[in-house]
Design a protein around this motif. Structure first.
Motif, PDB file in Angstrom:
ATOM      1  N   GLU A 154     -47.834 -46.101 -29.186  1.00 48.70           N
ATOM      2  CA  GLU A 154     -48.389 -45.328 -28.204  1.00 48.70           C
ATOM      3  C   GLU A 154     -47.437 -45.540 -27.355  1.00 48.70           C
ATOM      4  O   GLU A 154     -47.483 -46.727 -26.864  1.00 48.70           O
ATOM      5  N   ASN A 155     -46.646 -44.646 -27.176  1.00 46.90           N
ATOM      6  CA  ASN A 155     -45.923 -45.700 -25.875  1.00 46.90           C
ATOM      7  C   ASN A 155     -46.151 -45.279 -24.543  1.00 46.90           C
ATOM      8  O   ASN A 155     -45.889 -46.441 -23.586  1.00 46.90           O
ATOM      9  N   ALA A 156     -47.329 -44.460 -24.308  1.00 48.79           N
ATOM     10  CA  ALA A 156     -48.640 -44.799 -23.179  1.00 48.79           C
ATOM     11  C   ALA A 156     -48.825 -45.182 -22.318  1.00 48.79           C
ATOM     12  O   ALA A 156     -48.832 -45.823 -21.787  1.00 48.79           O
ATOM     13  N   LEU A 157     -49.373 -46.203 -23.751  1.00 51.34           N
ATOM     14  CA  LEU A 157     -49.825 -47.764 -23.368  1.00 51.34           C
ATOM     15  C   LEU A 157     -49.159 -48.607 -22.151  1.00 51.34           C
ATOM     16  O   LEU A 157     -49.606 -49.411 -21.399  1.00 51.34           O
ATOM     17  N   ASN A 217     -53.763 -45.230 -19.170  1.00 55.75           N
ATOM     18  CA  ASN A 217     -52.515 -44.248 -19.177  1.00 55.75           C
ATOM     19  C   ASN A 217     -53.018 -43.044 -20.239  1.00 55.75           C
ATOM     20  O   ASN A 217     -51.613 -42.471 -19.807  1.00 55.75           O
ATOM     21  N   LEU A 218     -53.771 -42.986 -20.870  1.00 55.00           N
ATOM     22  CA  LEU A 218     -53.223 -42.185 -22.101  1.00 55.00           C
ATOM     23  C   LEU A 218     -53.854 -41.169 -21.696  1.00 55.00           C
ATOM     24  O   LEU A 218     -54.508 -40.872 -20.935  1.00 55.00           O
ATOM     25  N   LEU A 219     -53.589 -39.937 -22.140  1.00 55.52           N
ATOM     26  CA  LEU A 219     -53.963 -38.766 -22.096  1.00 55.52           C
ATOM     27  C   LEU A 219     -54.390 -38.064 -22.883  1.00 55.52           C
ATOM     28  O   LEU A 219     -54.800 -36.978 -23.008  1.00 55.52           O
ATOM     29  N   GLU A 220     -54.620 -38.791 -24.456  1.00 55.49           N
ATOM     30  CA  GLU A 220     -55.564 -38.852 -26.056  1.00 55.49           C
ATOM     31  C   GLU A 220     -56.365 -39.475 -26.014  1.00 55.49           C
ATOM     32  O   GLU A 220     -56.040 -40.687 -25.725  1.00 55.49           O
ATOM     33  N   LYS A 221     -57.054 -39.293 -27.004  1.00 51.53           N
ATOM     34  CA  LYS A 221     -57.246 -40.291 -27.611  1.00 51.53           C
ATOM     35  C   LYS A 221     -56.678 -41.026 -28.811  1.00 51.53           C
ATOM     36  O   LYS A 221     -55.588 -40.573 -28.862  1.00 51.53           O
ATOM     37  N   PHE A 222     -57.110 -42.132 -28.988  1.00 45.20           N
ATOM     38  CA  PHE A 222     -56.076 -43.548 -29.690  1.00 45.20           C
ATOM     39  C   PHE A 222     -56.163 -42.487 -31.048  1.00 45.20           C
ATOM     40  O   PHE A 222     -57.322 -42.209 -31.825  1.00 45.20           O
ATOM     41  N   HIS A 223     -54.626 -42.771 -32.019  1.00 47.09           N
ATOM     42  CA  HIS A 223     -54.489 -41.631 -32.428  1.00 47.09           C
ATOM     43  C   HIS A 223     -53.728 -42.061 -33.686  1.00 47.09           C
ATOM     44  O   HIS A 223     -53.028 -41.615 -35.003  1.00 47.09           O
ATOM     45  N   GLN A 224     -52.719 -43.511 -32.244  1.00 47.26           N
ATOM     46  CA  GLN A 224     -51.032 -42.724 -33.519  1.00 47.26           C
ATOM     47  C   GLN A 224     -51.001 -43.635 -34.842  1.00 47.26           C
ATOM     48  O   GLN A 224     -50.433 -43.943 -35.375  1.00 47.26           O
ATOM     49  N   SER A 225     -52.075 -45.132 -34.009  1.00 48.75           N
ATOM     50  CA  SER A 225     -51.870 -46.529 -34.790  1.00 48.75           C
ATOM     51  C   SER A 225     -52.961 -46.209 -36.333  1.00 48.75           C
ATOM     52  O   SER A 225     -53.525 -45.398 -36.751  1.00 48.75           O
ATOM     53  N   PHE A 226     -53.261 -47.361 -36.390  1.00 49.12           N
ATOM     54  CA  PHE A 226     -53.897 -47.190 -37.778  1.00 49.12           C
ATOM     55  C   PHE A 226     -55.644 -47.444 -37.593  1.00 49.12           C
ATOM     56  O   PHE A 226     -55.623 -48.013 -36.443  1.00 49.12           O
ATOM     57  N   PHE A 227     -56.041 -47.005 -38.029  1.00 46.26           N
ATOM     58  CA  PHE A 227     -57.867 -47.193 -38.592  1.00 46.26           C
ATOM     59  C   PHE A 227     -57.760 -48.200 -39.875  1.00 46.26           C
ATOM     60  O   PHE A 227     -59.558 -48.074 -39.789  1.00 46.26           O
ATOM     61  N   LEU A 228     -57.400 -48.111 -40.862  1.00 45.75           N
ATOM     62  CA  LEU A 228     -57.441 -48.671 -41.999  1.00 45.75           C
ATOM     63  C   LEU A 228     -56.287 -49.434 -42.443  1.00 45.75           C
ATOM     64  O   LEU A 228     -55.477 -49.423 -42.201  1.00 45.75           O
ATOM     65  N   TYR A 229     -56.807 -50.636 -42.120  1.00 39.04           N
ATOM     66  CA  TYR A 229     -55.982 -51.743 -42.072  1.00 39.04           C
ATOM     67  C   TYR A 229     -56.921 -53.828 -42.243  1.00 39.04           C
ATOM     68  O   TYR A 229     -58.204 -53.337 -41.904  1.00 39.04           O
ATOM     69  N   PHE A 230     -56.777 -54.305 -42.765  1.00 39.04           N
ATOM     70  CA  PHE A 230     -56.748 -55.782 -42.761  1.00 39.04           C
ATOM     71  C   PHE A 230     -56.073 -56.284 -41.790  1.00 39.04           C
ATOM     72  O   PHE A 230     -54.943 -56.316 -41.993  1.00 39.04           O
ATOM     73  N   LEU A 231     -56.929 -57.468 -41.587  1.00 38.84           N
ATOM     74  CA  LEU A 231     -55.878 -58.729 -39.932  1.00 38.84           C
ATOM     75  C   LEU A 231     -56.014 -60.251 -40.925  1.00 38.84           C
ATOM     76  O   LEU A 231     -56.616 -60.005 -41.430  1.00 38.84           O
ATOM     77  N   THR A 232     -54.477 -60.334 -41.156  1.00 40.34           N
ATOM     78  CA  THR A 232     -53.933 -60.985 -41.063  1.00 40.34           C
ATOM     79  C   THR A 232     -53.925 -62.392 -40.382  1.00 40.34           C
ATOM     80  O   THR A 232     -53.994 -63.782 -40.438  1.00 40.34           O
ATOM     81  N   ALA A 233     -53.657 -62.417 -39.200  1.00 39.07           N
ATOM     82  CA  ALA A 233     -53.749 -63.122 -38.135  1.00 39.07           C
ATOM     83  C   ALA A 233     -53.798 -61.732 -36.536  1.00 39.07           C
ATOM     84  O   ALA A 233     -53.974 -60.656 -36.691  1.00 39.07           O
TER      85      ALA A 233
END
Length: 718
Positions: free
Chosen positions: A56-59, A434-450
């Motif tokens: 999200e570029n608005a961030l 700065n967001l004009l809408e809810k978080f939606h651009q990136s992932f909701f399903l993921y695992f973190l390795t770092a």
């Protein structure tokens, strides 16, 4: 001549049918290849992790200069001294709430109190999937002394319309407050004070000082439940000042109205929970531990974590960490695997520079430890902090725990820490603002390795798909294997569909009854599993029962119920079911169960597949005599027994406990505690263990102990 010409021009079966026949005739080799490929793909996941990035570029984190200054840090120190004096009184909890409210009022912000009771969690089968929020209302008679008070401050955005809000949460224990919790409150107040003067705000700011004497999650979930599910009372709530000491909270009608009213802001865009942990005496710089896992494997949008990580590392100089399996960090066998993958990756990199798999050994070990913890926490289905309460309402939230390295008496180091921590929180608020809408651009399903590396859903599904691939092939092969598939191939030709189908159904009329017997066995075992999953509701009614006693009662009742069901409906052996049909039924059942579980909580399905699928695929009767040599038969026997033991739910608990905590002690009562922990949090993993995993394990035991008489006599006749 005409008949021979017709035979020559007769079309071949379709490619997919021929492929199915080939795989079914070589299903053992296909199963071995897929299982090994799935395990290798799972081990390769740390090497396939990508660097995080902002979608999200608005961030635009860090684009503006922070306004948090040394004056705000001085104000935080002043606040800390004042609340420390309030906490030292005999009515410390109430005086602290009153002091916080007074400071919020002095800023010109709105303030209110939220009274809540501790939420007693009990297993109830009819309310399993209901929210774990604290469903309670204020009691008009005020007879319960044991209660908590949250203090809420609200800043109305000068540039907003009141439709959205950002929530900041600082938990503290009002009964046994520590110096680090006072520092957390001071940090929260200083940021809130700064934001009360910010002219750039377009979203309301809510600061929740959560009274965590009953747990951080309880305080936050109780407030969220009241926020989203308002309770309208027909009469005013008057608190008994003699019982509650409420006269210490409010002295006039204005503060009394504030206590009775519940104020709200707009729809929550995001939430940030931050607290200061215990001071560490080592390390070159302060660190921040980031927690993101919510209930049933839910995760916040990855962009929120990316903003926190970027501002913490590149703007304020914190070291960001995520939880890891400490036992894996010093594992010798994991280091051997890391060196092997590093060598393979180096060779592949020379062949094609685009194949970037040559991860260093320390990075692979650390990434695997972080990945294992991420999968484990998601599979457990229990939130790792109070941010999980926000995720239950589809609000993206993350918890931050600061770990300072300075001495508490060092005022300069403390002021510097407050300055950096305040600027970090301010930067996150600026980005979300700065967001004009809810978080939606990136992932909701993921695992973190770092903290800065993740594995997306498109990558981590590959091991699960490889493990799941042989199940339908093996199930088809077990239905009298190649002969049935050959008949199906012969009758799949387009010009003889109708006649072939009738002949095929007629030839398999006797086999359908055998399938019905196998399905009957499956239904009986599933019925038993449902009853076993409901037994804790009645066992918890036993007064003063220890965890070990409850576990023994649970096990004994489960065995008695299983024997009773077999007496009523017949056991798998008395029904005359062939072990191949029983195994095919087991494989079909686990395929459906894992498929459904992957939709609810993929991490649970992934770990379940890693344990259950090899057990299902390679199980065969221990008394089978099929012309196998001694060494292969001994290896197959040992593998079957090992997989059956590892597939038993208490054994799986022992493995998870050993990997996560490094403790390999065996305690029967601990299994009851673990199960109680899962059902109290309404984790879908509890349903998976008893409605999918346990029936599959019992069917596998039935296959292993099958007398194998019918199949042997049939083999002799052939």
């Amino acid at each position: 001549m005409e008949s021979s010409a017709k035979q020559e021009t007769q079309p071949k079966p379709r490619l997919i049918v021929r492929l199915g026949v080939f795989l079914a005739s070589h299903h053992i080799l296909f199963s071995v290849i897929c299982c090994f490929a799935g395990i290798i793909a799972l081990l390769l996941l740390p090497s396939l992790a990508k660097n995080t990035y902002l979608s999200e570029n608005a961030l635009i984190p860090g684009s503006a200069n922070p306004l948090f200054s040394t004056e705000d840090a001085i104000e935080a120190n002043r606040f800390m001294k004042g609340i420390e004096a309030a906490a030292g009184d005999s009515m410390g909890g109430i005086n602290m709430a009153k002091f916080i409210a007074q400071q919020i009022e002095d800023l010109g912000a709105e303030v209110c109190y939220h009274k809540f009771l501790p939420h007693s969690k009990h297993f109830h089968p009819l309310k399993f999937f209901t929210s774990t929020s604290n469903h309670m209302a204020i009691q008009p008679n005020g007879t319960d002394i044991n209660f908590g008070i949250n203090t809420i401050g609200i800043i109305r955005a000068p540039r907003g319309d009141g439709k959205e809000a950002i929530v900041l949460v600082t938990p503290y224990n009002s009964q046994r407050v520590h110096s680090n919790e006072l520092l957390s409150l001071a940090l929260g107040f200083s940021v809130f004070s700064l934001l009360s003067r910010a002219a750039w705000l377009s979203k309301d700011i809510v600061w929740l000082s959560a009274d965590s004497q009953f747990g951080e999650y309880t305080a936050v979930s109780a407030w969220l439940n009241q926020y989203h599910n308002p309770v309208f009372l027909s009469h005013s709530v008057i608190l008994d000042t003699k019982i509650y000491g409420a006269d210490h909270i409010y002295d006039g009608n204005t503060e009394k109205a504030e206590f009775e009213s519940f104020k709200r802001a707009g729809t929550m865009a995001a939430a940030l929970i931050f607290k200061v942990g215990e001071t560490r005496r080592y390390g070159d710089r302060d660190s921040v531990m980031m927690y993101a896992e919510a209930s049933n494997g839910q995760m916040p949008n990855l962009d929120l974590l990316n903003v926190v990580h970027y501002l913490a590392v590149h703007r304020q100089g914190f070291r960001v960490n995520i939880a890891a399996f400490s036992s894996l960090l010093s594992s010798a066998w994991l280091r051997v695997i890391a060196e092997f993958f590093h060598t393979i990756g180096t060779v592949l990199r020379k062949i094609n520079p685009d194949w970037k798999l040559d991860i260093t050994v320390p990075d692979y070990v650390e990434g695997t430890a972080n990945l294992a913890n991420s999968i484990y926490n998601q599979a457990l289905g229990v939130p790792t902090g109070s941010h999980g309460a926000f995720r239950d309402y589809q609000v993206d939230a993350v918890s931050l725990e600061f770990s300072p390295t300075f001495n508490v008496r060092n005022e300069n180091a403390k002021s510097l820490f407050l300055l950096r921590g305040g600027r970090l929180v301010e930067g996150v608020v600026r980005s979300v603002n700065n967001l004009l809408e809810k978080f939606h651009q990136s992932f909701f399903l993921y695992f973190l390795t770092a903290p800065s590396k993740f594995i997306s859903v498109g990558v981590y599904m590959i091991p699960f798909a490889l493990l799941l691939a042989p199940l339908p092939i093996v199930a088809a092969a077990l239905a009298d294997g190649s002969k049935t598939m050959e008949k199906l191939a012969e009758k799949s030709i387009d010009d003889s569909k109708a006649n072939g189908s009738a002949h095929f159904l007629q030839s398999n009329k006797g086999g359908s009854w055998k399938w019905l017997q196998a399905a009957k066995v499956l239904l009986v075992i599933q019925l038993w599993a449902v009853v076993v999953s409901l037994l804790p509701y009645y066992i918890t009614q036993i007064p003063d029962a220890t965890p070990m006693q409850s576990a023994v009662i649970w096990a004994m009742l489960s065995i008695v119920i299983l024997v009773a069901l077999y007496v009523m409906f017949g056991s798998p052996y008395s029904a005359g079911v062939e072990w191949k049909l029983l195994k095919a039924t087991m494989i079909t059942s686990i395929s459906i169960g894992l498929g459904l579980m992957s939709i609810i909580n993929f991490a649970t399905a992934q770990l379940g597949a890693l344990i259950v699928i090899p057990m299902c695929l390679f199980s065969r009767p221990l008394k089978a005599r099929s012309g196998i040599n001694f060494l292969p038969r001994a290896a197959l026997l040992a593998s079957n027994i090992t997989l059956a033991v590892l597939g038993f739910p208490p054994a799986a608990l022992l493995i998870m406990k050993g990997l996560s905590k490094g403790s390999w002690t065996v305690d029967i009562g601990e299994f009851w505690v673990w199960m109680e922990f899962l059902w109290e949090w309404s984790s879908a993993t509890y349903l998976y263990l008893f409605l999918v995993h346990l029936p599959c394990w019992l069917l596998c035991i039935h296959v292993l102990l099958h007398p194998c008489r019918q199949s042997e006599s049939k083999m002799k006749q052939e």
